[in-house]
Write an enzyme that holds these catalytic residues in place. Structure first.
Site, short mmCIF file in Angstrom:
data_model
loop_
_atom_site.label_atom_id
_atom_site.label_comp_id
_atom_site.label_asym_id
_atom_site.label_seq_id
_atom_site.Cartn_x
_atom_site.Cartn_y
_atom_site.Cartn_z
CB CYS A 150 -56.82 8.00 32.72
SG CYS A 150 -56.83 8.00 30.92
CD GLU A 175 -72.95 -0.73 13.80
OE1 GLU A 175 -74.03 -0.55 13.21
OE2 GLU A 175 -72.44 -1.86 13.94
#
Length: 557
Positions: A272, A528
């Site tokens: 990352c 969501e």
């Protein structure tokens, strides 16, 4: 920390103040600093081809930081002033010597054109150039290259650009003289998966989110892309930022630079680069030794010993045993105390799970970091500094109305599944039934691939922060051996595409793709899906913590 680093850090501190006057004073200091640096640049006779970036310099870093503030600062007044500074630099790229040479060159050229066309121009007027005196030019030349206002000229060469409206050819030549370029952002916002407009709209309609953004900016001097995406859920974001603040900045057994270096180790384990770059900067700001960044073998032996724990927790936490804990606590030299080790475990699990969220939401590089901006001119369309604040020309919106009926149908199917499952849950399943369900789920999970057959090979910049890059996730049940696992509740509502996404994001987050993100629950909003990613991040962190604490408990008993 070196004097230069302290000055760089102090330059931006005042921008996080809640007081508008303090922010204005800080911006004025930055503006004067930028202008002084531009004035000291000596004109050069030639510049590298336009396709190449200018050499690295402190001025470039400041301009990139200003660019970031125009897009990410929660205070509108700071945004506007940063835009004006960049506009001033863009208009003031013409060196005094360059303008003088440019004027003489084109004056001669225009006279030659006049003779060829045998045009009689009788009227003349004067243009005032600072430090050049009064230059008498033909009206035709003046109309082509300049417009003279009536007001007086300020005592700096930037004011000269207010007198001139330079033609494209002249501007190109003058840029060659000085060589200062304005950065422009790369990418289309904080996320590759979510439209920038939808993310930034949250703080405009939610006062609570805006307040959290301002607090984060005041505390950290930045509003990172992770916080912007988490802004869909302000209550969680507030708790997340407080937790991270305690882990990284409050009193604790580990020193500040150790904390950031452990964050680098954990984020690097999943390749990352976003989190690695953030904590490299923070590591240096709190006084970390730059030599440690050359690789884990340059770090203290105490941190090197943490590499095995980092590896197992990240990829196969169920294999962690009390022997691993004992090796760290009872090392002859460079041993860890129990408090230090628990703090390190929490940091490792925090950044392993945060790496999953970063990849799962498609978080992009920060604008001011390497890879978040470029000094190269755009190749397909003209770029104006006025577009910095409004994002014109950097995103393409498609009106995809196809498949809406199919998406609505997916919602109905999901609701029906939930109803059937609720009816079946009236009676608790027996142990035999639970075992059968678990075996069925285990078999299916073995068939779910985490991504395409491509194997991610970490770059040298990332892999130097951890050991054994070939070590990765493997299903704990693939080879049939019995490994103790925590009891799990089988969710019968998940379709295959969702299971693939979950497994990839949690087990091998660096392999998460936009196609995976878009393939599950297509009828749901981005907010969501971010909620789903928050649940997955928390679930992963809790699972890692449970396995780690189990090993620590077994060591202590």
């Amino acid at each position: 920390m070196e004097v230069q680093d302290r000055e760089s850090l102090g330059r931006w501190e005042g921008l996080g103040s809640r007081d508008a006057i303090s922010r204005t004073e800080a911006m004025e200091n930055i503006r004067q600093d930028v202008m002084r640096r531009v004035e000291t640049i000596r004109p050069i006779t030639s510049l590298a081809p336009a396709s190449k970036s200018p050499p690295k310099s402190d001025l470039n870093d400041i301009l990139a930081h200003l660019l970031m503030l125009t897009k990410r600062c929660p205070f509108d007044d700071v945004k506007e002033q940063c835009v004006r500074i960049l506009q001033g630099v863009q208009r003031g790229r013409y060196s005094a010597v360059g303008l003088q040479q440019l004027t003489a060159e084109h004056f001669t050229q225009c006279l030659k054109e006049q003779r060829e066309k045998e045009t009689a121009i009788k009227k003349t007027f004067f243009l005032h150039f600072y430090s050049f005196g009064i230059i008498k030019v033909q009206r035709r030349h003046a109309m082509r290259h300049a417009v003279a206002p009536a007001e007086s000229v300020e005592n700096n060469y930037f004011a000269v650009t207010n007198l001139l409206k330079i033609c494209t050819h002249c501007e190109r030549l003058s840029k060659k003289d000085l060589g200062v370029r304005i950065p422009r952002p790369l990418g289309n916002g904080p996320s590759r998966f979510i439209p920038e407009k939808e993310i930034l709209e949250v703080s405009k309609v939610d006062a609570r989110t805006q307040s959290i953004f301002e607090d984060a900016f005041a505390a950290l001097g930045r509003l990172d892309n992770i916080s912007l995406v988490m802004g869909f859920h302000p209550q969680y974001l507030g708790s997340f930022l407080r937790t991270q603040h305690y882990l990284l900045q409050m009193d604790g057994p580990l020193s500040l630079h150790y904390r950031h270096y452990i964050g680098i180790m954990a984020a690097a384990r999943h390749q990352c680069s976003y989190l690695v770059n953030l904590h490299v900067n923070d590591f240096l700001q709190v006084g970390g030794d730059p030599k440690w960044l050359n690789g884990l073998d340059e770090a203290p032996q105490k941190l090197q010993q943490l590499g095995e724990l980092n590896k197992i927790l990240a990829h196969r936490p169920w294999l962690l045993t009390k022997e691993h804990i004992e090796c760290l606590l009872k090392a002859e030299e460079h041993s860890w105390s129990l408090a230090e080790l628990i703090h390190a475990v929490v940091l490792l699990t925090h950044y392993h799970s945060l790496a999953s969220f970063t990849f799962g939401c498609g978080i992009t590089t920060e604008i001011h970091c390497d890879g978040g901006h470029t000094f190269r001119p755009p190749s397909l369309s003209q770029y104006c500094v006025c577009d910095i604040a409004n994002g014109n020309g950097h995103s393409i919106h498609h009106d995809d109305s196809l498949g809406n009926q199919e998406l609505c149908g997916e919602v109905e199917v999901l609701m029906e599944r939930m109803k059937q499952l609720q009816e079946c849950d009236d009676e608790e399943a027996s142990q035999e039934e639970m075992a059968t369900r678990f075996e069925r789920e285990k078999t299916e999970s073995m068939l779910v691939v985490t991504a395409e057959d491509e194997e991610c090979v970490p770059s040298r910049d990332i892999s130097r922060h951890f050991e054994d890059p070939t070590y990765g996730y493997k299903d704990f049940s693939r080879r049939g051996e019995h490994v103790p696992t925590f009891r799990v509740q089988i969710n019968q509502l998940l379709d295959r595409s969702f299971k693939i996404y979950i497994k990839t994001m949690v087990c091998s987050p660096e392999k998460t793709t936009k196609r995976m993100y878009e393939s599950f629950w297509r009828q749901f909003q981005h907010s969501e899906k971010v909620h789903v990613n928050l649940l997955l991040m928390e679930a992963r962190m809790q699972a890692e913590l449970l396995y780690a604490l189990r090993a620590i408990t077994r060591y202590m008993t």
